[in-house]
Each structure stands twice: as structure tokens, then as C-alpha cells.
Write a protein that holds these residues in place. Structure first.
Motif, mmCIF file in Angstrom:
data_model
loop_
_atom_site.group_PDB
_atom_site.id
_atom_site.type_symbol
_atom_site.label_atom_id
_atom_site.label_comp_id
_atom_site.label_asym_id
_atom_site.label_seq_id
_atom_site.Cartn_x
_atom_site.Cartn_y
_atom_site.Cartn_z
ATOM 1 N N ILE A 203 0.840 -1.196 0.000
ATOM 2 C CA ILE A 203 0.000 0.000 0.000
ATOM 3 C C ILE A 203 0.876 1.246 0.000
ATOM 4 C CG2 ILE A 203 -1.758 1.293 1.273
ATOM 5 C CD1 ILE A 203 -2.741 -1.429 2.353
ATOM 6 N N ALA A 204 1.973 1.207 0.740
ATOM 7 C CA ALA A 204 2.855 2.366 0.819
ATOM 8 C C ALA A 204 3.457 2.727 -0.533
ATOM 9 C CB ALA A 204 3.968 2.116 1.834
ATOM 10 N N VAL A 205 3.674 1.732 -1.412
ATOM 11 C CA VAL A 205 4.254 2.045 -2.724
ATOM 12 C C VAL A 205 3.191 2.228 -3.811
ATOM 13 C CG1 VAL A 205 6.442 0.937 -2.190
ATOM 14 C CG2 VAL A 205 4.689 -0.381 -3.346
ATOM 15 N N ARG B 67 3.671 -6.343 -11.861
ATOM 16 C CA ARG B 67 4.905 -5.949 -12.551
ATOM 17 C C ARG B 67 5.536 -4.750 -11.848
ATOM 18 N NH1 ARG B 67 1.821 -7.209 -17.237
ATOM 19 N NH2 ARG B 67 1.232 -5.018 -17.487
ATOM 20 N N GLN B 68 4.707 -3.831 -11.413
ATOM 21 C CA GLN B 68 5.207 -2.665 -10.691
ATOM 22 C C GLN B 68 5.881 -3.090 -9.386
ATOM 23 O OE1 GLN B 68 2.203 0.356 -10.172
ATOM 24 N NE2 GLN B 68 3.422 1.544 -8.721
ATOM 25 N N LEU B 69 5.283 -4.021 -8.680
ATOM 26 C CA LEU B 69 5.843 -4.485 -7.417
ATOM 27 C C LEU B 69 7.117 -5.293 -7.628
ATOM 28 C CD1 LEU B 69 2.528 -5.533 -5.639
ATOM 29 C CD2 LEU B 69 3.931 -3.521 -5.137
ATOM 30 N N VAL C 206 10.034 2.581 -0.889
ATOM 31 C CA VAL C 206 8.984 3.135 -0.039
ATOM 32 C C VAL C 206 9.398 4.549 0.351
ATOM 33 C CG1 VAL C 206 7.811 2.938 2.182
ATOM 34 C CG2 VAL C 206 8.329 0.874 0.861
ATOM 35 N N ALA C 207 8.560 5.528 -0.021
ATOM 36 C CA ALA C 207 8.905 6.926 0.245
ATOM 37 C C ALA C 207 8.232 7.469 1.495
ATOM 38 C CB ALA C 207 8.534 7.789 -0.960
#
Length: 353
Positions: free
Chosen positions: A165-167, A281-283, A289-290
Motif C-alpha cells: 500500500i505504501a508504494v 509488474r510494478q511491485l 517506499v517513500a
């Protein structure tokens, strides 16, 4: 459970460290990156007499699920969502929740899909447990509860879910507490072998890859979970009542299907839903994590990577702190609830006003 790629880096306990931020009325402390090296380590307490309880649980329709959850604290307080792992349940946070509620937080503790009182709303829905879908469940829960942004904190499956969720939806995550660091799964890397000793500790993943393992989980779910608890937390002296309270969550009609699919999917032995291919794919690219983050490691956890958090430090690009708990194993919030609650408060503080 934690990502198997991290396990290959295990060499035992991390470096010596320091105390966490103070907690009113307690003497528990944890080891961190700086400070007093003689500080008392976080305890691994036996459950208190009477065994704490959340009281009546709630349920709300959210996406594909009707999610069962516990709630504590003022309804208009700053929200915290606490996420459990496998083979655990919401009671990993039964002592954390009131500590945070006493500081004015609205605390939400949901059962993940396939656990406890959470149910699929349709008998026809694919019993999918790929990582992105579990994370989207929590976003849907926040939508249903009208929570715009929350501190997300978890361990095991819950840490992975919070990381995701954070990313993927950083605007929904005020801050993050992640036990075990960065746990987002890259299935291609998971195809690569680990050293034999590391592979041995993942025996249940290979077991679950077989029909015999699926039947074993179906028939011996409580015994299997107890074995995992004992291995994961070698210094945690839980009693039968504590285990039995959580084991009730494994009676969910979708428990076996969800657990088996999760582990088979991670090893590339089961397909997910093509609708989420773009997210996966993104993960798989390992995005950083920002959001403000506190990572926690239990030094008694056999899955804690070596290096006092150094192996995943580069995956967190925002305000950051790492804490190592000397006497905690895998189930950090239940073994060291005060230290976990302090980490939530610290992460919230990193996010500022």
C-alpha cells in the motif's frame, strides 16, 4: 511469512543498539541504531491473567469481502491499521491496540481474507491470495470506513501488505511500521535457489506446493500453526489459551484455499488474476517506499536478515528509523507489544503534522 529471498541472508542476531522512544508507565525498551547500549531489552511477556480481549467484533462490506475487524479508540482519532500475518490473527495486536487507543488513535485491526470472521461476499469469487489483492482489500476497508489516510503497521503477511500500500497508494499511508523490513515479493527472484539451510526453514512452502500438503493443512491446521509458532518465536512462552484463541481464526471456510494459493503463487506454481498483472509488474521492480517508515526486527526471529536492517535499507527513501528487539521473535506485536506500539508512535512522529 517473510519473503524467502531475505532468509538467505540470515546469520543470527543483529548488532547491539539503543532504546526506543520512551513509553509512559513502562520499563520496556528495545535495541536500535544509537543510544544507551545497556538499555533493558524488550520483554517477551507471558499473556496476562484473563487473556486480553477485543470485545465484540465488527464487520463491513469492502470490495470482494465482508471484513471482520476489531476497533479501539476514539472514532475521530488519527487512524492506525494493524495487519497480522500467517499463521496468526488479530490477537497479535490485542495488547498493542489499547496502548495506541489510550494515546487517542482510532485503531482498526482486520482479519485478512481467509481468516476469522472475514468472508467472501460471493461464492463465485476466485479465492485469490496474490500480494496485490490482499493489499487492495485493506484499501477497500479504508474506503468503507471513510479513512482517507492511516498509519499502517504489520508483520509477516501484514508487513508485506502495508509495504505494498505504501508504494502503490502512498497517499493512503501516513506512515509505515514494517516488521522484517521490505517484504514485497519478486516471483522471478523466488525461482532462484537459496542455500540448503535456508531452504530447510521454508519446509512448509514446499509442503504446500503438493496435494499432500494441502490435505495436511486441511486436516492439521492447528498443529501445523503451533509448530510454526514455536519455530518462529523460540523464546516466546505462550500458553494453550493464547494459541487456541488465535486458532479459531483458522476455521474460516476459505482458510486453506487462501493459504495454499498465497504460497503457491509466490513460487510461481499458481496463477493470479490477470486484472492485477500491471500492479504485480510494478511491485516486482522493487519500488522504494517513500513514506515515513520504522522497520523492526526481532533478533530471535529465524527469518531476520543479518546486518541490523542494512540488507533492505536502500528500499526506504523517506524519513526512516530501524529498531532491533533483542528478545522478540517473529510475532513482534504479541511478544513485545509496548515496543511495537512505540514504533507506531515513532513512525507517526516521522510523518510530522
Amino acid at each position: 511469512m517473510v519473503d524467502r529471498r531475505n532468509f538467505g541472508k540470515i546469520v543470527g542476531a543483529g548488532a547491539a543498539g539503543a532504546s526506543l522512544i520512551g513509553w509512559p508507565g513502562t520499563g520496556a525498551a528495545a535495541d536500535g541504531a544509537a543510544g544507551d547500549p545497556t538499555a533493558t531489552p524488550a520483554p517477551s511477556p507471558a499473556p496476562p491473567p484473563g487473556h486480553a480481549s477485543f470485545g465484540p467484533l465488527r464487520r463491513i462490506d469492502a470490495g470482494e469481502l465482508s471484513i471482520g475487524y476489531a476497533e479501539a479508540g476514539p472514532v475521530h482519532g488519527p487512524p492506525v491499521v494493524l495487519l497480522h500475518g500467517w499463521p496468526y490473527d488479530i490477537h497479535s495486536f490485542v495488547e498493542v491496540a489499547p496502548l495506541l487507543a489510550a494515546r487517542g488513535h482510532r485503531v482498526i485491526v482486520p482479519y485478512l481474507r481467509g481468516h476469522g470472521t472475514t468472508r467472501f461476499r460471493s461464492a463465485h469469487t476466485f479465492r485469490n491470495a496474490q500480494q496485490s489483492v490482499v493489499a487492495l482489500d485493506i484499501v477497500a476497508l479504508m474506503d468503507a470506513l471513510k479513512i482517507e489516510k492511516a498509519v499502517l503497521a504489520g508483520f509477516d503477511w501484514g508487513a508485506r501488505t502495508a509495504d505494498i500500500i505504501a508504494v502503490l497508494r502512498p497517499e493512503r499511508c501516513r506512515a509505515l511500521v514494517s516488521v522484517g523490513g521490505y517484504l514485497i515479493t519478486d516471483r522471478e527472484r523466488n525461482r532462484l535457489p537459496l542455500p540448503p539451510r535456508a531452504e530447510w526453514a521454508w519446509w512448509y512452502q514446499f509442503y504446500f506446493a503438493t496435494e499432500r500438503g494441502r490435505l495436511g493443512l486441511q486436516e492439521h491446521r492447528a498443529d501445523l500453526a503451533r509448530l510454526v509458532w514455536t519455530f518462529n518465536s523460540p523464546t516466546w512462552h505462550y500458553d494453550d489459551a493464547t494459541f487456541d484463541r488465535t486458532a479459531k481464526a483458522f476455521d474460516n471456510p476459505d482458510y486453506v484455499a487462501i493459504v495454499i494459493h498465497n504460497y503457491r503463487w509466490r513460487l510461481g506454481l499458481a496463477q493470479g488474476d490477470p486484472r492485477y498483472d500491471r500492479l504485480e509488474r510494478q511491485l516486482a521492480a522493487g519500488p522504494a517506499v517513500a513514506v515515513p517508515t520504522v522497520t523492526l526486527d526481532g533478533r530471535r526471529d529465524p527469518f531476520t536478515p543479518a546486518g541490523d536492517g542494512s540488507s533492505y535499507r536502500d528500499r526506504f527513501s523517506g524519513p526512516y528509523a530501524h529498531r532491533s528487539l533483542a528478545d522478540a521473535g517473529h510475532n513482534v506485536p504479541q511478544e513485545a507489544p509496548e515496543a511495537f506500539a512505540r514504533a507506531v508512535v515513532e513512525a507517526d512522529g516521522l510523518a510530522g503534522s
